[in-house]
Scaffold this motif. Structure first.
Motif, PDB file in Angstrom:
ATOM      1  N   THR A 287      11.525  -3.887  15.502  1.00  8.77           N
ATOM      2  CA  THR A 287      10.048  -3.450  16.295  1.00  8.77           C
ATOM      3  C   THR A 287       9.408  -1.947  15.799  1.00  8.77           C
ATOM      4  OG1 THR A 287      12.232  -1.837  16.910  1.00  8.77           O
ATOM      5  CG2 THR A 287      11.004  -3.610  18.522  1.00  8.77           C
ATOM      6  N   VAL A 288      10.407  -1.628  14.394  1.00  6.13           N
ATOM      7  CA  VAL A 288       9.409  -1.071  13.794  1.00  6.13           C
ATOM      8  C   VAL A 288       7.568  -1.505  13.066  1.00  6.13           C
ATOM      9  CG1 VAL A 288       9.339   1.275  11.829  1.00  6.13           C
ATOM     10  CG2 VAL A 288      11.219   0.671  13.544  1.00  6.13           C
ATOM     11  N   GLY A 289       8.023  -2.637  12.576  1.00  3.94           N
ATOM     12  CA  GLY A 289       7.504  -3.249  12.003  1.00  3.94           C
ATOM     13  C   GLY A 289       6.042  -3.946  12.477  1.00  3.94           C
ATOM     14  N   GLN A 290       6.567  -3.906  13.776  1.00  3.50           N
ATOM     15  CA  GLN A 290       5.935  -5.253  14.371  1.00  3.50           C
ATOM     16  C   GLN A 290       4.344  -4.300  15.288  1.00  3.50           C
ATOM     17  OE1 GLN A 290       8.029  -6.221  17.687  1.00  3.50           O
ATOM     18  NE2 GLN A 290       9.048  -7.628  17.065  1.00  3.50           N
ATOM     19  N   VAL A 291       4.401  -2.895  15.034  1.00  3.94           N
ATOM     20  CA  VAL A 291       3.898  -1.698  15.200  1.00  3.94           C
ATOM     21  C   VAL A 291       3.270  -0.943  14.356  1.00  3.94           C
ATOM     22  CG1 VAL A 291       4.345  -1.068  17.516  1.00  3.94           C
ATOM     23  CG2 VAL A 291       4.867  -0.510  15.892  1.00  3.94           C
ATOM     24  N   HIS A 292       3.007  -1.846  12.990  1.00  2.13           N
ATOM     25  CA  HIS A 292       2.583  -0.931  11.831  1.00  2.13           C
ATOM     26  C   HIS A 292       2.030  -1.648  10.749  1.00  2.13           C
ATOM     27  CE1 HIS A 292       6.058   2.058  13.366  1.00  2.13           C
ATOM     28  NE2 HIS A 292       4.829   3.345  12.362  1.00  2.13           N
ATOM     29  N   LEU A 293       1.514  -1.714   9.864  1.00  2.00           N
ATOM     30  CA  LEU A 293       0.892  -2.810   8.451  1.00  2.00           C
ATOM     31  C   LEU A 293       0.569  -1.712   7.534  1.00  2.00           C
ATOM     32  CD1 LEU A 293      -0.623  -5.345   7.933  1.00  2.00           C
ATOM     33  CD2 LEU A 293      -2.606  -4.722   8.694  1.00  2.00           C
ATOM     34  N   GLY A 294       0.871  -2.207   6.262  1.00  2.00           N
ATOM     35  CA  GLY A 294       1.633  -1.195   5.279  1.00  2.00           C
ATOM     36  C   GLY A 294       0.391  -1.392   4.471  1.00  2.00           C
ATOM     37  N   VAL A 295      -0.025  -0.064   3.767  1.00  2.00           N
ATOM     38  CA  VAL A 295      -1.334  -0.052   2.311  1.00  2.00           C
ATOM     39  C   VAL A 295      -0.558   0.169   1.693  1.00  2.00           C
ATOM     40  CG1 VAL A 295      -3.089   0.279   1.864  1.00  2.00           C
ATOM     41  CG2 VAL A 295      -3.326  -0.047   3.917  1.00  2.00           C
ATOM     42  N   VAL A 296       0.040  -0.451   0.630  1.00  2.00           N
ATOM     43  CA  VAL A 296       0.104  -0.179  -0.483  1.00  2.00           C
ATOM     44  C   VAL A 296      -0.109   0.313  -1.585  1.00  2.00           C
ATOM     45  CG1 VAL A 296       2.425  -0.778  -1.977  1.00  2.00           C
ATOM     46  CG2 VAL A 296       2.430  -2.007  -0.296  1.00  2.00           C
ATOM     47  N   HIS A 297       0.643   1.584  -2.067  1.00  2.00           N
ATOM     48  CA  HIS A 297      -0.359   2.553  -3.314  1.00  2.00           C
ATOM     49  C   HIS A 297       0.220   2.125  -4.051  1.00  2.00           C
ATOM     50  CE1 HIS A 297      -3.863   4.106  -0.394  1.00  2.00           C
ATOM     51  NE2 HIS A 297      -3.140   4.071  -0.084  1.00  2.00           N
ATOM     52  N   MET A 298      -0.044   2.208  -5.612  1.00  2.00           N
ATOM     53  CA  MET A 298       1.698   2.225  -6.560  1.00  2.00           C
ATOM     54  C   MET A 298       0.391   3.883  -7.478  1.00  2.00           C
ATOM     55  SD  MET A 298       3.357   1.185  -8.742  1.00  2.00           S
ATOM     56  CE  MET A 298       4.043  -0.128  -8.055  1.00  2.00           C
ATOM     57  N   ILE A 299       1.294   4.535  -7.731  1.00  2.00           N
ATOM     58  CA  ILE A 299       0.731   6.207  -7.767  1.00  2.00           C
ATOM     59  C   ILE A 299       1.946   6.106  -9.410  1.00  2.00           C
ATOM     60  CG2 ILE A 299       0.827   8.588  -7.491  1.00  2.00           C
ATOM     61  CD1 ILE A 299      -0.111   6.824  -5.247  1.00  2.00           C
ATOM     62  N   ASP A 300       1.147   5.920 -10.351  1.00  2.00           N
ATOM     63  CA  ASP A 300       1.678   6.574 -12.013  1.00  2.00           C
ATOM     64  C   ASP A 300       1.623   7.823 -12.358  1.00  2.00           C
ATOM     65  OD1 ASP A 300       2.400   4.034 -12.941  1.00  2.00           O
ATOM     66  OD2 ASP A 300       0.522   3.126 -12.684  1.00  2.00           O
ATOM     67  N   LEU A 301       2.966   8.612 -12.324  1.00  2.00           N
ATOM     68  CA  LEU A 301       2.819  10.166 -12.767  1.00  2.00           C
ATOM     69  C   LEU A 301       2.864   9.991 -13.959  1.00  2.00           C
ATOM     70  CD1 LEU A 301       5.799   9.948  -9.885  1.00  2.00           C
ATOM     71  CD2 LEU A 301       3.403  11.175  -9.901  1.00  2.00           C
ATOM     72  N   GLU A 302       2.349  11.420 -14.215  1.00  2.00           N
ATOM     73  CA  GLU A 302       2.558  11.631 -16.285  1.00  2.00           C
ATOM     74  C   GLU A 302       4.227  12.200 -16.623  1.00  2.00           C
ATOM     75  OE1 GLU A 302      -1.982  13.937 -16.508  1.00  2.00           O
ATOM     76  OE2 GLU A 302      -0.282  15.286 -16.209  1.00  2.00           O
ATOM     77  N   ASN A 303       4.777  12.406 -15.239  1.00  2.00           N
ATOM     78  CA  ASN A 303       5.857  13.280 -15.736  1.00  2.00           C
ATOM     79  C   ASN A 303       6.821  13.322 -14.364  1.00  2.00           C
ATOM     80  OD1 ASN A 303       5.818  15.674 -14.039  1.00  2.00           O
ATOM     81  ND2 ASN A 303       4.808  16.563 -15.835  1.00  2.00           N
ATOM     82  N   ASP A 304       8.814  13.157 -14.606  1.00  2.00           N
ATOM     83  CA  ASP A 304       8.560  12.986 -13.066  1.00  2.00           C
ATOM     84  C   ASP A 304       9.782  14.478 -13.234  1.00  2.00           C
ATOM     85  OD1 ASP A 304      10.418  14.605 -15.118  1.00  2.00           O
ATOM     86  OD2 ASP A 304      11.813  13.389 -15.372  1.00  2.00           O
ATOM     87  N   ASP A 305       8.508  15.319 -12.538  1.00  2.00           N
ATOM     88  CA  ASP A 305       8.054  16.995 -12.121  1.00  2.00           C
ATOM     89  C   ASP A 305       8.424  16.652 -11.012  1.00  2.00           C
ATOM     90  OD1 ASP A 305       8.931  19.499 -11.453  1.00  2.00           O
ATOM     91  OD2 ASP A 305       7.780  20.218 -13.228  1.00  2.00           O
TER      92      ASP A 305
END
Length: 209
Positions: A150-168
């Motif tokens: 039921t959650v997925g039926q009402v949502h459409l995801g746009v997947v972003h890949m975020i590349d970070l400079e560091n893990d802070d």
């Protein structure tokens, strides 16, 4: 008991548009076949969230941002546990690698409801949910659909890949608990059974995104 969203309005498209473009289940990396139409102001509009959450004839557009860091520890992905204060009660206590939320009227730019408006909403959601020290890049890599619940039926995801400079990176919201970086092996191993559906879809094919 239905949740009170206090009149929040969110960006949606009609389910029929998604079907016309080509309905699919899971991950679809052919972004160019969908995004121009989904982010065309003639095809999307704001809708009351309380109504949208129970209306599968519309799809809420949801940025789903995956954060990745590559350093001397290898490639690691940000993950967290969804806390009870989160906006979607159906996902509480599940493990997620996706940060994001709804696009709201406050995000509107001169393009009305186009790409600039959408990206403004993405960056706002990131700023609200995380404190990132250092720069990052942001690339749309896929669309995500799951009509099996039921959650997925009402949502459409746009997947972003975020590349970070560091893990802070630190959480800005109580809804984001146990924030940490982990390897793909751990996500596919001991954590896999706890992953929310969208995260599983991404983890299964993440090397290809």
């Amino acid at each position: 008991m239905a949740k009170d969203y206090q009149g929040e309005e969110i960006l949606v498209v009609r389910r029929s548009l998604f079907d016309e473009l080509g309905e699919f289940q899971g991950i679809n990396a052919d972004v160019d076949a969908y995004l121009p139409s989904l982010l065309n102001p003639e095809n999307n509009f704001f809708m009351d969230r309380g109504a949208a959450e129970d209306d599968p004839s519309h799809k809420q557009l949801i940025p789903y941002c995956i954060f990745r860091v590559k350093d001397d520890q290898g490639t690691r992905y940000l993950h967290y546990t969804r806390g009870k204060s989160g906006g979607e009660s159906r996902l509480h206590a599940q493990v997620s690698i996706g940060i994001g939320g709804h696009i709201n009227p406050v995000d509107q730019r001169e393009d009305h409801l186009g790409f600039d408006t959408y990206m403004a909403g993405v960056e706002r959601e990131i700023d609200e949910e995380l404190n990132i020290e250092g720069g990052h890049t942001n690339k749309i890599v896929a669309l995500l659909n799951d009509d099996s619940n039921t959650v997925g039926q009402v949502h459409l995801g746009v997947v972003h890949m975020i590349d970070l400079e560091n893990d802070d990176v630190a959480a800005n919201e109580d809804a984001i608990a146990n924030l940490a970086f982990t390897t793909l092996e751990e996500l596919r191993g001991e954590l896999y059974d706890r992953l929310e559906t969208w995260t599983r879809c991404c983890v299964d094919v993440i090397e290809e995104l």
